[in-house]
Design a protein around this motif. Structure first.
Motif, PDB file in Angstrom:
ATOM      1  N   ALA A 185       0.814  -1.210   0.000  1.00 34.44           N
ATOM      2  CA  ALA A 185       0.000   0.000   0.000  1.00 34.44           C
ATOM      3  C   ALA A 185       0.851   1.265   0.000  1.00 34.44           C
ATOM      4  CB  ALA A 185      -0.929  -0.018   1.217  1.00 34.44           C
ATOM      5  N   ASN A 186       0.194   2.387   0.188  1.00 38.75           N
ATOM      6  CA  ASN A 186       0.783   3.720   0.209  1.00 38.75           C
ATOM      7  C   ASN A 186       1.300   4.078  -1.183  1.00 38.75           C
ATOM      8  OD1 ASN A 186       0.944   5.928   2.005  1.00 38.75           O
ATOM      9  ND2 ASN A 186       3.151   5.711   2.144  1.00 38.75           N
ATOM     10  N   TYR A 187       2.445   4.737  -1.319  1.00 34.91           N
ATOM     11  CA  TYR A 187       2.884   5.241  -2.618  1.00 34.91           C
ATOM     12  C   TYR A 187       3.782   4.280  -3.380  1.00 34.91           C
ATOM     13  CZ  TYR A 187       0.845   9.429  -0.720  1.00 34.91           C
ATOM     14  OH  TYR A 187      -0.031  10.303  -0.169  1.00 34.91           O
ATOM     15  N   VAL A 188       3.784   3.025  -2.975  1.00 37.14           N
ATOM     16  CA  VAL A 188       4.583   1.996  -3.626  1.00 37.14           C
ATOM     17  C   VAL A 188       4.264   1.906  -5.120  1.00 37.14           C
ATOM     18  CG1 VAL A 188       4.838  -0.514  -3.780  1.00 37.14           C
ATOM     19  CG2 VAL A 188       5.025   0.626  -1.561  1.00 37.14           C
ATOM     20  N   ALA A 189       2.967   1.826  -5.452  1.00 35.04           N
ATOM     21  CA  ALA A 189       2.567   1.619  -6.849  1.00 35.04           C
ATOM     22  C   ALA A 189       3.005   2.776  -7.736  1.00 35.04           C
ATOM     23  CB  ALA A 189       1.058   1.420  -6.937  1.00 35.04           C
ATOM     24  N   VAL A 190       2.958   3.993  -7.196  1.00 29.31           N
ATOM     25  CA  VAL A 190       3.371   5.157  -7.982  1.00 29.31           C
ATOM     26  C   VAL A 190       4.822   5.016  -8.401  1.00 29.31           C
ATOM     27  CG1 VAL A 190       3.679   7.648  -7.952  1.00 29.31           C
ATOM     28  CG2 VAL A 190       1.713   6.639  -6.822  1.00 29.31           C
ATOM     29  N   ARG A 233      -5.231 -16.827 -13.410  1.00 32.06           N
ATOM     30  CA  ARG A 233      -6.277 -16.846 -12.388  1.00 32.06           C
ATOM     31  C   ARG A 233      -5.955 -17.773 -11.218  1.00 32.06           C
ATOM     32  NH1 ARG A 233     -11.318 -14.321 -13.242  1.00 32.06           N
ATOM     33  NH2 ARG A 233     -11.002 -12.698 -14.799  1.00 32.06           N
ATOM     34  N   ASP A 234      -4.924 -18.599 -11.357  1.00 34.79           N
ATOM     35  CA  ASP A 234      -4.537 -19.467 -10.248  1.00 34.79           C
ATOM     36  C   ASP A 234      -3.717 -18.730  -9.195  1.00 34.79           C
ATOM     37  OD1 ASP A 234      -5.795 -21.708 -11.315  1.00 34.79           O
ATOM     38  OD2 ASP A 234      -4.036 -22.269 -12.489  1.00 34.79           O
ATOM     39  N   ILE A 235      -3.219 -17.547  -9.551  1.00 40.83           N
ATOM     40  CA  ILE A 235      -2.475 -16.726  -8.597  1.00 40.83           C
ATOM     41  C   ILE A 235      -3.446 -15.775  -7.913  1.00 40.83           C
ATOM     42  CG2 ILE A 235      -0.623 -15.036  -8.291  1.00 40.83           C
ATOM     43  CD1 ILE A 235       0.573 -16.053 -10.934  1.00 40.83           C
ATOM     44  N   VAL A 236      -3.405 -15.724  -6.590  1.00 43.74           N
ATOM     45  CA  VAL A 236      -4.228 -14.760  -5.854  1.00 43.74           C
ATOM     46  C   VAL A 236      -3.484 -13.432  -5.825  1.00 43.74           C
ATOM     47  CG1 VAL A 236      -5.293 -14.208  -3.632  1.00 43.74           C
ATOM     48  CG2 VAL A 236      -5.263 -16.579  -4.462  1.00 43.74           C
ATOM     49  N   LYS A 237      -4.160 -12.368  -6.236  1.00 41.08           N
ATOM     50  CA  LYS A 237      -3.566 -11.033  -6.251  1.00 41.08           C
ATOM     51  C   LYS A 237      -4.158 -10.190  -5.141  1.00 41.08           C
ATOM     52  CE  LYS A 237      -4.341 -12.245  -9.916  1.00 41.08           C
ATOM     53  NZ  LYS A 237      -4.482 -13.602 -10.534  1.00 41.08           N
ATOM     54  N   GLY A 238      -3.310  -9.388  -4.504  1.00 41.58           N
ATOM     55  CA  GLY A 238      -3.755  -8.505  -3.435  1.00 41.58           C
ATOM     56  C   GLY A 238      -3.348  -7.072  -3.702  1.00 41.58           C
ATOM     57  N   ALA A 239      -4.304  -6.145  -3.542  1.00 35.60           N
ATOM     58  CA  ALA A 239      -4.025  -4.719  -3.737  1.00 35.60           C
ATOM     59  C   ALA A 239      -4.821  -3.927  -2.712  1.00 35.60           C
ATOM     60  CB  ALA A 239      -4.395  -4.277  -5.152  1.00 35.60           C
ATOM     61  N   MET A 240      -4.123  -3.236  -1.841  1.00 37.41           N
ATOM     62  CA  MET A 240      -4.764  -2.484  -0.765  1.00 37.41           C
ATOM     63  C   MET A 240      -4.451  -0.998  -0.905  1.00 37.41           C
ATOM     64  SD  MET A 240      -4.429  -3.197   3.350  1.00 37.41           S
ATOM     65  CE  MET A 240      -2.631  -3.151   3.355  1.00 37.41           C
ATOM     66  N   CYS A 241      -5.419  -0.161  -0.581  1.00 31.15           N
ATOM     67  CA  CYS A 241      -5.206   1.274  -0.495  1.00 31.15           C
ATOM     68  C   CYS A 241      -4.903   1.868  -1.872  1.00 31.15           C
ATOM     69  CB  CYS A 241      -4.104   1.548   0.521  1.00 31.15           C
ATOM     70  SG  CYS A 241      -3.909   3.260   1.017  1.00 31.15           S
ATOM     71  N   HIS A 242      -3.657   2.313  -2.113  1.00 29.83           N
ATOM     72  CA  HIS A 242      -3.267   2.923  -3.387  1.00 29.83           C
ATOM     73  C   HIS A 242      -2.764   1.899  -4.403  1.00 29.83           C
ATOM     74  CE1 HIS A 242      -2.970   6.155  -0.432  1.00 29.83           C
ATOM     75  NE2 HIS A 242      -2.792   7.060  -1.376  1.00 29.83           N
ATOM     76  N   ALA A 243      -2.697   0.621  -4.030  1.00 28.41           N
ATOM     77  CA  ALA A 243      -1.962  -0.362  -4.830  1.00 28.41           C
ATOM     78  C   ALA A 243      -2.524  -0.569  -6.233  1.00 28.41           C
ATOM     79  CB  ALA A 243      -1.900  -1.697  -4.092  1.00 28.41           C
ATOM     80  N   LEU A 290      -6.858  -5.162 -17.860  1.00 29.23           N
ATOM     81  CA  LEU A 290      -6.846  -6.122 -16.760  1.00 29.23           C
ATOM     82  C   LEU A 290      -7.725  -5.688 -15.590  1.00 29.23           C
ATOM     83  CD1 LEU A 290      -3.034  -6.944 -16.754  1.00 29.23           C
ATOM     84  CD2 LEU A 290      -4.889  -8.305 -17.731  1.00 29.23           C
ATOM     85  N   LEU A 291      -8.093  -4.435 -15.544  1.00 32.80           N
ATOM     86  CA  LEU A 291      -8.972  -3.931 -14.476  1.00 32.80           C
ATOM     87  C   LEU A 291     -10.431  -3.872 -14.911  1.00 32.80           C
ATOM     88  CD1 LEU A 291      -7.226  -0.954 -12.613  1.00 32.80           C
ATOM     89  CD2 LEU A 291      -8.139  -3.063 -11.631  1.00 32.80           C
ATOM     90  N   ARG A 292     -10.653  -3.791 -16.193  1.00 33.96           N
ATOM     91  CA  ARG A 292     -12.012  -3.585 -16.720  1.00 33.96           C
ATOM     92  C   ARG A 292     -12.968  -4.669 -16.233  1.00 33.96           C
ATOM     93  NH1 ARG A 292     -10.618  -3.285 -21.736  1.00 33.96           N
ATOM     94  NH2 ARG A 292     -10.031  -1.091 -21.486  1.00 33.96           N
ATOM     95  N   GLY A 293     -14.047  -4.240 -15.581  1.00 37.26           N
ATOM     96  CA  GLY A 293     -15.073  -5.153 -15.117  1.00 37.26           C
ATOM     97  C   GLY A 293     -14.782  -5.848 -13.797  1.00 37.26           C
ATOM     98  N   ARG A 294     -13.595  -5.649 -13.227  1.00 41.87           N
ATOM     99  CA  ARG A 294     -13.264  -6.300 -11.960  1.00 41.87           C
ATOM    100  C   ARG A 294     -13.860  -5.514 -10.798  1.00 41.87           C
ATOM    101  NH1 ARG A 294      -9.469 -10.388 -12.464  1.00 41.87           N
ATOM    102  NH2 ARG A 294     -10.548 -11.048 -10.564  1.00 41.87           N
ATOM    103  N   GLN A 295     -14.446  -6.216  -9.830  1.00 43.93           N
ATOM    104  CA  GLN A 295     -15.020  -5.580  -8.649  1.00 43.93           C
ATOM    105  C   GLN A 295     -13.908  -5.325  -7.635  1.00 43.93           C
ATOM    106  OE1 GLN A 295     -18.609  -7.301  -7.061  1.00 43.93           O
ATOM    107  NE2 GLN A 295     -19.198  -8.133  -9.056  1.00 43.93           N
ATOM    108  N   VAL A 296     -13.804  -4.076  -7.190  1.00 43.54           N
ATOM    109  CA  VAL A 296     -12.702  -3.691  -6.312  1.00 43.54           C
ATOM    110  C   VAL A 296     -13.162  -2.652  -5.291  1.00 43.54           C
ATOM    111  CG1 VAL A 296     -11.008  -4.058  -8.157  1.00 43.54           C
ATOM    112  CG2 VAL A 296     -11.929  -1.765  -7.776  1.00 43.54           C
ATOM    113  N   ILE A 297     -12.299  -2.458  -4.292  1.00 40.29           N
ATOM    114  CA  ILE A 297     -12.409  -1.321  -3.385  1.00 40.29           C
ATOM    115  C   ILE A 297     -10.997  -0.754  -3.246  1.00 40.29           C
ATOM    116  CG2 ILE A 297     -12.050  -2.639  -1.239  1.00 40.29           C
ATOM    117  CD1 ILE A 297     -14.230  -0.802   0.035  1.00 40.29           C
ATOM    118  N   CYS A 298     -10.888   0.534  -2.965  1.00 44.55           N
ATOM    119  CA  CYS A 298      -9.581   1.173  -2.884  1.00 44.55           C
ATOM    120  C   CYS A 298      -9.717   2.450  -2.061  1.00 44.55           C
ATOM    121  CB  CYS A 298      -9.048   1.503  -4.278  1.00 44.55           C
ATOM    122  SG  CYS A 298     -10.125   2.591  -5.245  1.00 44.55           S
TER     123      CYS A 298
END
Length: 212
Positions: free
Chosen positions: A90-95, A128-138, A148-156
Motif C-alpha cells: 500500500a501507500n505510494y509503492v505503486a506510484v 487466475r490461479d495466482i491470488v492477487k492482493g491490492a490495498m489502499c493505493h496499490a 486487466l482492471l475492466r469489469g473487476r469488482q474492487v475497493i480502494c
C-alpha cells in the motif's frame, strides 16, 4: 482450517520507498507463521540491492523513526507464475513502481505498461490461479493496463478511486472495506489489513490450479 494454511505456498510482496512499515512487518510475521514462504521484491535499477526508506509508522501514529528496508530481489528477474499470492504493498509503492526505465526518460503513452513491476503484476493478473492482493493505493499499479482492471469488482482508497474507475473497474463500497473478486482481493486502507490478509489466505486456500 489448518493452523498453517499457507504451507507450501509462496508469497511475493512488491515494495518501494514510502511503503508502510507496519504493513511489510505484518507480512514478514504472518506469512511464515502460517507456513508460507515470503519474498520481498522491488525493481533494483541494475543494482545488487536497494535500501528503501519509509518515514511513516502507520496512518494512525505520528512519525517517530525512519525505517529502512534492504531488498535484493529484482522484480524483473522473477516469474510471477512461481508464486501463489502476489501483493502490491500500500501507500505510494505503486506510484514509484510505475517508473519506466531508464529513470528520468520522457517515455511515451505506449510505454506506460512496460515498467517491470507493472509487467510482473500484469502477468500475475493473467493467471487466475495466482491470488492477487491490492490495498489502499496499490491498484495504481494496474491503471496502465485497463484491460486487466475492466469489469473487476474492487475497493480502494478514495485518492485513487477516480483513476481506478476510469480504468474500467467496478467500485464496490463494501462496509467490510474488503472486496474479493475471484482471484483479486482488494481493501480500502492499511487499517483493514487483518480482514484483508484473512481474505487473501482464505482465497489462496480454497483455490485449486486450473485443469488443462
Amino acid at each position: 482450517m489448518s493452523s498453517q494454511p499457507l504451507q507450501g505456498k509462496r508469497v511475493a510482496v512488491l515494495v518501494e520507498t514510502e511503503y508502510i512499515h507496519d504493513e511489510v512487518e505484518y507480512y514478514k510475521s504472518h506469512v511464515p507463521a502460517l507456513g508460507g514462504e515470503l519474498q520481498i521484491l522491488t525493481y533494483l535499477w541494475n543494482n545488487p540491492y536497494r535500501d528503501l526508506v519509509n518515514d511513516i509508522d502507520s496512518p494512525d501514529r505520528p512519525i517517530t523513526d525512519v525505517h529502512r528496508l534492504r531488498v535484493d530481489r529484482c522484480v524483473s528477474k522473477e516469474d510471477p507464475n512461481s508464486y501463489d499470492i502476489v501483493i502490491c504493498a500500500a501507500n505510494y509503492v505503486a506510484v514509484r513502481l510505475r517508473e519506466i526505465p531508464p529513470m528520468g526518460s520522457l517515455a511515451s503513452v505506449a510505454e506506460v505498461g512496460t515498467a517491470p513491476a507493472v509487467e510482473f503484476f500484469a502477468r500475475a493478473m493473467e493467471n487466475r490461479d495466482i491470488v492477487k492482493g491490492a490495498m489502499c493505493h496499490a491498484l495504481w499499479l494496474l491503471t496502465p493496463r485497463p484491460d486487466l482492471l475492466r469489469g473487476r469488482q474492487v475497493i480502494c482508497h478514495t485518492v485513487v478511486l477516480a483513476d481506478v474507475h476510469n480504468a474500467g473497474a467496478v467500485y464496490v463500497p463494501a462496509e467490510s472495506h474488503v472486496v474479493v473478486d475471484d482471484d483479486l482481493v482488494t481493501a480500502r486502507a492499511f487499517g483493514d489489513v487483518d480482514a484483508y490478509f484473512d481474505a487473501l489466505v482464505a482465497t489462496a486456500t480454497r483455490k485449486r490450479p486450473s485443469e488443462g
